[in-house]
Every structure is written in C-alpha cells, then in structure tokens.
Motif scaffolding. Structure first.
Motif, short mmCIF file in Angstrom:
data_model
loop_
_atom_site.label_atom_id
_atom_site.label_comp_id
_atom_site.label_asym_id
_atom_site.label_seq_id
_atom_site.Cartn_x
_atom_site.Cartn_y
_atom_site.Cartn_z
N ALA A 242 34.16 47.66 70.31
CA ALA A 242 33.96 47.66 68.86
C ALA A 242 33.68 46.23 68.41
CB ALA A 242 35.19 48.22 68.13
N VAL A 243 33.17 46.09 67.19
CA VAL A 243 32.96 44.79 66.55
C VAL A 243 33.79 44.75 65.29
CG1 VAL A 243 31.29 43.32 65.35
CG2 VAL A 243 30.64 44.46 67.49
N TYR A 244 34.44 43.60 65.06
CA TYR A 244 35.15 43.39 63.79
C TYR A 244 34.57 42.14 63.13
CZ TYR A 244 38.51 42.65 60.14
OH TYR A 244 39.08 42.48 58.90
N THR A 245 34.34 42.22 61.81
CA THR A 245 33.74 41.09 61.11
C THR A 245 34.23 40.96 59.68
OG1 THR A 245 31.63 40.01 60.62
CG2 THR A 245 31.74 42.39 60.24
N PHE A 246 33.95 39.80 59.11
CA PHE A 246 34.13 39.57 57.68
C PHE A 246 32.91 38.80 57.17
CE2 PHE A 246 34.94 36.08 54.67
CZ PHE A 246 35.15 36.82 53.52
N TYR A 247 32.20 39.40 56.25
CA TYR A 247 31.17 38.70 55.47
C TYR A 247 31.19 39.30 54.07
CZ TYR A 247 29.26 36.56 59.67
OH TYR A 247 29.10 35.81 60.82
N ALA A 248 30.65 38.54 53.12
CA ALA A 248 30.54 39.02 51.75
C ALA A 248 29.20 38.57 51.18
CB ALA A 248 31.69 38.50 50.90
N GLY A 249 28.82 39.14 50.04
CA GLY A 249 27.59 38.73 49.38
C GLY A 249 26.35 38.97 50.22
N ALA A 250 25.39 38.02 50.15
CA ALA A 250 24.11 38.15 50.85
C ALA A 250 24.30 38.22 52.36
CB ALA A 250 23.20 36.98 50.48
N SER A 251 25.28 37.48 52.89
CA SER A 251 25.53 37.50 54.33
C SER A 251 25.95 38.89 54.80
CB SER A 251 26.60 36.48 54.70
OG SER A 251 26.15 35.16 54.49
N ALA A 252 26.74 39.57 53.99
CA ALA A 252 27.18 40.93 54.35
C ALA A 252 25.99 41.87 54.45
CB ALA A 252 28.19 41.44 53.33
N ILE A 253 25.10 41.79 53.48
CA ILE A 253 23.92 42.67 53.47
C ILE A 253 23.07 42.44 54.70
CG2 ILE A 253 21.79 43.22 52.24
CD1 ILE A 253 23.26 42.39 49.64
N GLU A 254 22.79 41.18 55.01
CA GLU A 254 21.93 40.87 56.14
C GLU A 254 22.60 41.20 57.47
OE1 GLU A 254 18.77 40.13 56.20
OE2 GLU A 254 18.87 40.47 54.05
N PHE A 255 23.92 41.02 57.57
CA PHE A 255 24.60 41.33 58.83
C PHE A 255 24.46 42.82 59.15
CE2 PHE A 255 28.13 42.56 61.53
CZ PHE A 255 28.10 41.57 62.52
N VAL A 256 24.73 43.67 58.18
CA VAL A 256 24.65 45.11 58.44
C VAL A 256 23.21 45.54 58.69
CG1 VAL A 256 25.09 47.41 57.51
CG2 VAL A 256 26.74 45.57 57.11
N LYS A 257 22.26 45.04 57.92
CA LYS A 257 20.85 45.39 58.11
C LYS A 257 20.40 45.04 59.53
CE LYS A 257 18.77 45.11 53.49
NZ LYS A 257 17.78 44.35 52.66
N GLN A 258 20.70 43.81 59.96
CA GLN A 258 20.27 43.37 61.27
C GLN A 258 21.05 44.05 62.39
OE1 GLN A 258 19.97 38.97 61.25
NE2 GLN A 258 19.50 39.14 59.06
N TYR A 259 22.29 44.40 62.12
CA TYR A 259 23.10 45.16 63.09
C TYR A 259 22.40 46.47 63.42
CZ TYR A 259 27.62 46.58 65.17
OH TYR A 259 28.62 46.95 66.03
N ARG A 260 21.87 47.13 62.38
CA ARG A 260 21.15 48.38 62.58
C ARG A 260 19.78 48.14 63.23
NH1 ARG A 260 25.68 51.05 62.46
NH2 ARG A 260 26.44 51.68 60.40
N GLN A 261 19.07 47.12 62.74
CA GLN A 261 17.74 46.84 63.25
C GLN A 261 17.76 46.50 64.74
OE1 GLN A 261 16.45 43.69 60.67
NE2 GLN A 261 16.07 45.06 58.92
N TYR A 262 18.79 45.80 65.18
CA TYR A 262 18.89 45.41 66.58
C TYR A 262 19.49 46.52 67.45
CZ TYR A 262 17.30 40.61 66.23
OH TYR A 262 16.51 39.50 66.08
N GLY A 263 19.84 47.62 66.82
CA GLY A 263 20.34 48.76 67.58
C GLY A 263 21.64 48.50 68.32
#
Length: 444
Positions: A242-263
């Motif tokens: 599993a992965v555990y993370t903390f981000y907020a704001g713009a960083s949070a949006i980009e982390f999840v988007k790229q997490y999905r994009q990179y499969g």
C-alpha cells in the motif's frame, strides 16, 4: 465683590467644567477598547480573520472564510451577545506575509482575537507575536508540533501528527506482513503528518517499503511539488502492499491524477486532506476508492451535521461543505461561548486541566451557568481583554460540532475528538468522502 470679579470667577468655573467634561468624554471613549482596558459598555468587538487569500492554499482560505461567515450568520452577527466587526487579512503562503498581516490586525486594528491560520508554518511563525501581545489565536488549520507552550493558541482543527496516527493501526492490520511506501512534503506540517503515521505504524509492527526504511520527502519550498513522476516510478518498481501519503491543495490534485496516469496498481491511503474540499471537486472519479483518515465527513449522521450541511448547501447552490468550513464554523461558536464567559466571570481562573480522553456525550452539551445567565440578561459586567478571553477559553466546555461533540484538551488546546476512516465514493451525482467507520479518539 465687583461685577468684574464675578465675571472672572464665572469664566474660570466654566473653563474648569469644560475641561472636566472633556476628560470624562475621553475616558468613556477609551473604555470600549477590546485590548488593555475594561470593556463594559456593550460595544463592538473586533476579530481578525487571517486566512490564505493568495498562494497555493487559497482554496483552503476561501473555505475557512465561508465557514466562519456562515456561523456568524447563524449567531446573528454577534459573539457573546456583542456585535462583531471582522477584519480580514491575507495569510499568503505563511511566514512573512502572515506575520505582517497579523501585526497589522493586532497593532493597528486592535483586534481582540485572531481566527484562522491555514498552515502549520503560519501558526509556528505567529506564535511569538501572540505571546508578546497577549492576543489569542483560534487556529482553524494546520497545527505544528513545535509549540511547546500553547497558552495563546487554541485550535479547533487538529494536531498535525494525529491524522496519520489515527489510521496507522488499521492499515497495519490491512497489509499484514506487507510493507507500505510513505511519501509527503518536506516542511513542518508535512513532517508532522507523515511522522505521526510512521511512528504509530512502526509501534504496531509495521515496516516501510521505502529505500532505507525512511519516508520519501518531496520539495515544498519555494513552491510545493506538483511533478511526481520520478517518485511514482520508484513506487511502481517497489510494488509495496500500500501507499500512504499526505498532500493538500494543488499538490494533492496532481499526486492523485499522476498516481492514476502512471497506473500505480496499489491501494492508496492518505491523510484526509488529499481528497478534502477543492481536491475532491477537481478529481471526481479519479479519486474513487482512495481511503483517508480525518475528523470530519459530510456523511456523519448527527443533528449538528445535518443542520450545518443544510445551511451550507442552501447558501452555496447545493455544494457540500468540508472540514475547513467546519473548523472555522466551530471557531465562531467557541468564541461565542468564551466571550460570554469572560464577560460574566472576568476574574475566574482557567479551568482545572481536563483528564478525559474522549468527547463529552451529547447530553452534557450545555453552556456553563455563567455563560447562560450572561446570555439571558444581555451581557455581563466583566472586563474583556485578550488575556481574560484566553482564560475563558479553557472554560468553554463541550462544542456541539458537525464532526461530533468535542472539547479542548488541557495539554495542547486541540480538540479531543473522533477520527474516521473515509472512502471516496459516488453519492448520486456527487463524489463524497463516505464514512466507513470510526477509527479512534485522539487529543490532549
């Protein structure tokens, strides 16, 4: 006595009476000040609202301001029975901008208290000024671990280590002998959030998948990271449980988007800020199935939350509120009770430190007799200063919050409150952080 001497004496008496009247007027004019002197005339109270109006956390600041205004509307524009003038200032990205704004609010605008603080950096920067001025801050955002003496700091939000700590035991059970990759931003709030998880996870027997067994830190200054491809490549190669993370704001949006994009085909767990407020609105279906821990969800079933959600959605075209709204909303109700208490019992000492480790049951959520009597008679006859308000804050008791009842802990002046496991899911046409279960109660 000649007519001339009578005239001179009359003129002297008139001049003396005029001077005395001027002094009395000046004294009465000063008596309404909310800082330093007594405030018994029932005059206007000044509150400084300091939130991010620019920078990477502007969306958080907008939500905090909206929650505060909604609460003041419910309270009829008064706190403790007194009319309120709110003076807003920009926190920016914390530090220099926040300090300049706070100094103006305290030294020029003469506010009784500050409300806000979106990031832990801001709170850490402002605290010396709070001690110097005797003006309390009701914090509504990140609360760092670096404040050793919280006398003038009362947070309606959270202690930054608690969010990660609340989910650590649950995740340890979910992954079994598997390892978890941990990643977060390199600043005080990020370290508190991530280390809160890591410390509790290790105590529960968990191990990290990161190289060297230590969390991965991404740059935060001079700007928060929004390019995560190098890190996501390493995560895919490591194939953690599993992965555990903390981000907020713009960083949070980009982390999840790229997490999905990179499969990255690994369950994603996070501090609730990853999908809270603006990030969830921007991500929608891309955040489906992300599990987070936080002290609020719009799906909590209690009377205070139903009223709060109803009021917010009615005022915002059906949009749902989030934790940032709740913390600012609660700050208004905390000040309402504390100001009433300070006016009713200006000489009362701070309350004896509480020993409870759980929120007060709903049945006990009543105002103190002093606060209740003040409200009934339209105001007490006490002295209202930053310091008398600070003492009264320790006596406000339980707050009937949308997140569930909570009260200030005696040690850190942060809520003793429940934390919830949430899953991003669709509710009709809306994506929400659906409550899965209560994880634990934390606070001290």
């Amino acid at each position: 006595m000649t007519p001339q001497r009578i005239t001179r004496r009359a003129r002297w008496r008139l001049a003396l009476a005029t001077a005395v009247a001027a002094v009395l007027i000046a004294v009465s004019g000063c008596s309404g000040s909310s800082l330093g002197g007594s405030d018994t005339a029932g005059g206007e109270i000044r509150i400084g609202l300091i939130v991010p109006k620019s920078g990477p956390y502007k969306a958080v600041g907008d939500d905090q301001a909206a929650g505060w205004r909604l609460a003041l509307e419910k309270l009829g524009g008064k706190l403790g029975g007194r009319p309120v003038k709110v003076i807003e200032a920009d926190e920016g990205d914390g530090k220099a901008t926040a300090l300049a704004s706070a100094r103006k609010l305290i030294e020029q605008d003469k506010v009784l208290a500050l409300v806000g603080g979106g990031t832990a950096d801001t709170v850490q920067t402002l605290y010396p000024l709070l001690k110097e001025s005797g003006v309390p801050l009701i914090g509504t955002g990140g609360r760092p671990s670096t404040v050793a003496d919280p006398t003038y700091l009362w947070s309606t939000s959270w202690l930054s280590q608690e969010t990660g700590a609340s989910i650590a035991g649950y995740l340890r059970q979910k992954v079994g002998d598997g390892r978890v990759w941990v990643i977060g931003p390199d600043y005080i709030g990020g370290h508190d959030q991530i280390n809160g998880f890591v410390d509790a996870f290790r105590k529960a027997g968990g191990k990290l998948a990161n190289p060297g067994g230590e969390p991965t830190w991404t740059p935060w200054a001079p700007a928060p990271t929004t390019e995560f491809s190098p890190y996501l490549t390493k995560i895919k190669q490591a194939a953690p449980a599993a992965v555990y993370t903390f981000y907020a704001g713009a960083s949070a949006i980009e982390f999840v988007k790229q997490y999905r994009q990179y499969g990255v085909d690994v369950p994603l767990y996070a501090s609730g800020f990853l999908t809270e407020g603006a990030p969830l609105a921007a991500l929608g279906a891309q955040a489906k199935g992300v599990y987070t821990a936080l002290n609020y969800s719009t799906t909590l079933d209690n009377a205070a939350n139903r009223d709060f959600v109803r009021r917010y959605t009615a005022a915002n075209d059906g949009k749902l509120p989030n934790l940032y709204h709740v913390c600012a909303w609660d700050a208004a109700f905390v000040l309402d009770k504390a100001i009433a208490e300070a006016l009713a019992r200006p000489d009362a000492p701070a309350a004896t430190p509480a020993t409870t480790a759980s929120p007060v049951p709903s049945s006990s959520m009543t105002a103190s007799p002093a606060a209740a009597s003040t409200a009934a008679v339209g105001g007490g006859n006490g002295e209202l200063t930053g310091r008398s308000l600070t003492a009264a804050l320790s006596r406000v008791g339980s707050i009937d919050s949308p997140r569930g009842p909570w009260q200030f802990g005696a040690q850190n002046h942060t809520p003793v409150q429940a934390y919830y496991l949430r899953e991003v899911a669709q509710d009709g046409q809306v994506w929400v952080n659906r409550t899965v279960q209560t994880l634990t109660t934390l606070g001290s």
